[in-house]
Design a protein around this motif. Structure first.
Motif, PDB file in Angstrom:
ATOM      1  N   PRO A  37       0.822  -1.220   0.000  1.00 60.23           N
ATOM      2  CA  PRO A  37       0.000   0.000   0.000  1.00 60.23           C
ATOM      3  C   PRO A  37       0.853   1.266   0.000  1.00 60.23           C
ATOM      4  CG  PRO A  37      -0.708  -1.519   1.736  1.00 60.23           C
ATOM      5  CD  PRO A  37       0.592  -2.045   1.191  1.00 60.23           C
ATOM      6  N   PRO A  38       0.553   2.210  -0.875  1.00 62.49           N
ATOM      7  CA  PRO A  38       1.264   3.495  -0.856  1.00 62.49           C
ATOM      8  C   PRO A  38       0.950   4.251   0.439  1.00 62.49           C
ATOM      9  CG  PRO A  38       0.062   3.202  -2.925  1.00 62.49           C
ATOM     10  CD  PRO A  38      -0.379   2.112  -2.000  1.00 62.49           C
ATOM     11  N   SER A  39       1.908   5.028   0.897  1.00 60.11           N
ATOM     12  CA  SER A  39       1.730   5.829   2.105  1.00 60.11           C
ATOM     13  C   SER A  39       0.908   7.082   1.786  1.00 60.11           C
ATOM     14  CB  SER A  39       3.090   6.253   2.653  1.00 60.11           C
ATOM     15  OG  SER A  39       3.698   7.178   1.750  1.00 60.11           O
ATOM     16  N   THR A  40       0.506   7.779   2.824  1.00 60.82           N
ATOM     17  CA  THR A  40      -0.182   9.057   2.633  1.00 60.82           C
ATOM     18  C   THR A  40       0.721  10.027   1.880  1.00 60.82           C
ATOM     19  OG1 THR A  40      -1.480   8.689   4.641  1.00 60.82           O
ATOM     20  CG2 THR A  40      -1.373  10.945   3.817  1.00 60.82           C
ATOM     21  N   ALA A  41       2.018  10.011   2.162  1.00 57.97           N
ATOM     22  CA  ALA A  41       2.965  10.881   1.441  1.00 57.97           C
ATOM     23  C   ALA A  41       3.016  10.520  -0.045  1.00 57.97           C
ATOM     24  CB  ALA A  41       4.357  10.786   2.064  1.00 57.97           C
ATOM     25  N   ASP A  42       2.947   9.223  -0.363  1.00 62.20           N
ATOM     26  CA  ASP A  42       2.908   8.802  -1.765  1.00 62.20           C
ATOM     27  C   ASP A  42       1.658   9.357  -2.446  1.00 62.20           C
ATOM     28  OD1 ASP A  42       5.268   7.251  -1.491  1.00 62.20           O
ATOM     29  OD2 ASP A  42       4.108   5.468  -0.924  1.00 62.20           O
ATOM     30  N   TRP A  43       0.542   9.299  -1.735  1.00 59.72           N
ATOM     31  CA  TRP A  43      -0.711   9.821  -2.283  1.00 59.72           C
ATOM     32  C   TRP A  43      -0.625  11.330  -2.483  1.00 59.72           C
ATOM     33  CZ3 TRP A  43      -4.214   7.362  -4.864  1.00 59.72           C
ATOM     34  CH2 TRP A  43      -4.368   5.990  -4.665  1.00 59.72           C
ATOM     35  N   ARG A  44       0.081  12.018  -1.603  1.00 60.84           N
ATOM     36  CA  ARG A  44       0.264  13.466  -1.766  1.00 60.84           C
ATOM     37  C   ARG A  44       1.025  13.745  -3.054  1.00 60.84           C
ATOM     38  NH1 ARG A  44      -0.313  18.489   0.963  1.00 60.84           N
ATOM     39  NH2 ARG A  44       0.189  19.950  -0.689  1.00 60.84           N
ATOM     40  N   GLY A  45       2.048  12.949  -3.333  1.00 63.06           N
ATOM     41  CA  GLY A  45       2.786  13.097  -4.583  1.00 63.06           C
ATOM     42  C   GLY A  45       1.899  12.863  -5.792  1.00 63.06           C
ATOM     43  N   ARG A  46       1.036  11.874  -5.703  1.00 63.09           N
ATOM     44  CA  ARG A  46       0.118  11.581  -6.813  1.00 63.09           C
ATOM     45  C   ARG A  46      -0.867  12.727  -7.014  1.00 63.09           C
ATOM     46  NH1 ARG A  46      -2.153   5.631  -7.005  1.00 63.09           N
ATOM     47  NH2 ARG A  46       0.087   5.417  -6.842  1.00 63.09           N
ATOM     48  N   LEU A  47      -1.433  13.231  -5.906  1.00 63.77           N
ATOM     49  CA  LEU A  47      -2.369  14.358  -5.993  1.00 63.77           C
ATOM     50  C   LEU A  47      -1.687  15.565  -6.628  1.00 63.77           C
ATOM     51  CD1 LEU A  47      -5.138  15.658  -5.231  1.00 63.77           C
ATOM     52  CD2 LEU A  47      -4.092  16.260  -3.036  1.00 63.77           C
ATOM     53  N   ASP A  48      -0.476  15.871  -6.188  1.00 64.09           N
ATOM     54  CA  ASP A  48       0.260  17.022  -6.739  1.00 64.09           C
ATOM     55  C   ASP A  48       0.563  16.830  -8.226  1.00 64.09           C
ATOM     56  OD1 ASP A  48       0.182  18.160  -4.214  1.00 64.09           O
ATOM     57  OD2 ASP A  48       2.275  17.677  -3.737  1.00 64.09           O
ATOM     58  N   ASP A  49       0.988  15.625  -8.608  1.00 65.27           N
ATOM     59  CA  ASP A  49       1.296  15.340 -10.011  1.00 65.27           C
ATOM     60  C   ASP A  49       0.059  15.505 -10.895  1.00 65.27           C
ATOM     61  OD1 ASP A  49       2.951  14.258 -12.247  1.00 65.27           O
ATOM     62  OD2 ASP A  49       1.544  12.579 -12.089  1.00 65.27           O
ATOM     63  N   LEU A  50      -1.050  14.957 -10.449  1.00 70.72           N
ATOM     64  CA  LEU A  50      -2.274  15.065 -11.248  1.00 70.72           C
ATOM     65  C   LEU A  50      -2.741  16.518 -11.347  1.00 70.72           C
ATOM     66  CD1 LEU A  50      -4.137  11.847 -10.069  1.00 70.72           C
ATOM     67  CD2 LEU A  50      -2.815  12.200 -12.174  1.00 70.72           C
ATOM     68  N   ALA A  51      -2.604  17.262 -10.258  1.00 74.45           N
ATOM     69  CA  ALA A  51      -2.977  18.680 -10.290  1.00 74.45           C
ATOM     70  C   ALA A  51      -2.113  19.442 -11.297  1.00 74.45           C
ATOM     71  CB  ALA A  51      -2.857  19.287  -8.896  1.00 74.45           C
ATOM     72  N   GLU A  52      -0.813  19.156 -11.314  1.00 74.91           N
ATOM     73  CA  GLU A  52       0.086  19.796 -12.282  1.00 74.91           C
ATOM     74  C   GLU A  52      -0.313  19.482 -13.716  1.00 74.91           C
ATOM     75  OE1 GLU A  52       4.261  19.093 -11.709  1.00 74.91           O
ATOM     76  OE2 GLU A  52       4.124  19.591  -9.568  1.00 74.91           O
ATOM     77  N   ARG A  53      -0.809  18.285 -13.928  1.00 73.63           N
ATOM     78  CA  ARG A  53      -1.221  17.863 -15.267  1.00 73.63           C
ATOM     79  C   ARG A  53      -2.629  18.337 -15.621  1.00 73.63           C
ATOM     80  NH1 ARG A  53       1.895  13.350 -17.156  1.00 73.63           N
ATOM     81  NH2 ARG A  53       3.323  12.567 -15.560  1.00 73.63           N
ATOM     82  N   GLY A  54      -3.348  18.904 -14.650  1.00 70.90           N
ATOM     83  CA  GLY A  54      -4.719  19.357 -14.882  1.00 70.90           C
ATOM     84  C   GLY A  54      -5.712  18.209 -14.943  1.00 70.90           C
ATOM     85  N   LEU A  55      -5.377  17.073 -14.302  1.00 71.39           N
ATOM     86  CA  LEU A  55      -6.249  15.895 -14.329  1.00 71.39           C
ATOM     87  C   LEU A  55      -7.032  15.779 -13.025  1.00 71.39           C
ATOM     88  CD1 LEU A  55      -3.808  13.348 -15.997  1.00 71.39           C
ATOM     89  CD2 LEU A  55      -5.754  14.542 -17.053  1.00 71.39           C
ATOM     90  N   PRO A  56      -8.268  15.302 -13.101  1.00 75.13           N
ATOM     91  CA  PRO A  56      -9.118  15.248 -11.912  1.00 75.13           C
ATOM     92  C   PRO A  56      -8.773  14.127 -10.939  1.00 75.13           C
ATOM     93  CG  PRO A  56     -10.297  14.389 -13.822  1.00 75.13           C
ATOM     94  CD  PRO A  56      -8.979  14.913 -14.324  1.00 75.13           C
ATOM     95  N   PHE A  57      -8.899  14.451  -9.659  1.00 77.90           N
ATOM     96  CA  PHE A  57      -8.800  13.504  -8.546  1.00 77.90           C
ATOM     97  C   PHE A  57      -9.944  13.901  -7.618  1.00 77.90           C
ATOM     98  CE2 PHE A  57      -5.499  11.151  -5.741  1.00 77.90           C
ATOM     99  CZ  PHE A  57      -6.479  10.637  -4.910  1.00 77.90           C
ATOM    100  N   LEU A  58     -10.943  13.059  -7.543  1.00 75.60           N
ATOM    101  CA  LEU A  58     -12.164  13.365  -6.798  1.00 75.60           C
ATOM    102  C   LEU A  58     -12.334  12.440  -5.607  1.00 75.60           C
ATOM    103  CD1 LEU A  58     -14.586  13.600  -9.874  1.00 75.60           C
ATOM    104  CD2 LEU A  58     -13.311  15.472  -8.799  1.00 75.60           C
ATOM    105  N   VAL A  59     -13.016  12.932  -4.590  1.00 78.24           N
ATOM    106  CA  VAL A  59     -13.440  12.077  -3.483  1.00 78.24           C
ATOM    107  C   VAL A  59     -14.950  12.169  -3.370  1.00 78.24           C
ATOM    108  CG1 VAL A  59     -11.293  12.222  -2.167  1.00 78.24           C
ATOM    109  CG2 VAL A  59     -13.125  13.853  -1.709  1.00 78.24           C
TER     110      VAL A  59
END
Length: 172
Positions: A37-59
């Motif tokens: 399982p990825p850590s919360t920090a890994d998920w933060r990196g994913r969220l930041d990367d997707l935001a930079e790319r302009g791609l959606p991440f929804l909850v």
């Protein structure tokens, strides 16, 4: 159908819940081929990367807690694929079967149009349950193929189903 789900962009404060939801699938199922399982920090990196790319991440939030999440990420790294993405959608175990997946996926696909996405690919582990494939087909995805025995997890070989969705062009 899931009237009490609030779908919104993911925020850093949601990522511990996202990590917990995904950890359930990583450690106890073959729905994902991740082994750890990825850590919360890994998920933060994913969220930041997707935001930079302009791609959606929804909850999806129900009763003040994260009941699920959905995002799209690059399908392949080569530049010609920049308008094609792969979707991921996961629900907390206590929130399956209530229509939350449908609402999250619908919102995700609407967000893809605004992100200049043309194609969305679903890569679904063939676990013996049709829930994910059915969810995607109901949303308009069509079958694009099967890859046999491409994953090995929990002592078994697993096929993947490929489904594809063409994002309608935005009104000009």
């Amino acid at each position: 159908m899931a009237p009490n789900l609030l779908v919104r962009p993911a925020a850093p404060g949601d990522l511990a819940a996202v990590a917990d939801i995904y950890a359930h699938y990583v450690t106890g199922t073959v729905a994902t081929f991740e082994q750890h399982p990825p850590s919360t920090a890994d998920w933060r990196g994913r969220l930041d990367d997707l935001a930079e790319r302009g791609l959606p991440f929804l909850v999806g939030e129900a009763g003040g807690e994260v009941a699920g999440y959905a995002y799209v990420g690059p399908w392949r790294p080569k530049p010609a694929y920049r308008h094609t993405v792969e979707d991921s959608i996961y629900l907390a175990p206590g929130h399956t079967g209530a229509g939350f997946g449908t609402l999250l996926l619908r919102a995700l696909l609407e967000s893809c149009a605004a992100a200049d996405v043309r194609q969305v690919i679903a890569v679904i582990a063939d676990t013996g349950s049709d829930a994910s494939a059915t969810l995607h087909r109901r949303a308009g995805f069509t079958d694009a193929g099967r890859l046999t025995a491409v994953g090995h997890k929990h002592g078994r070989w697993i096929d993947t189903l490929l489904l594809q969705y063409t994002v309608p062009a935005r009104d000009q």
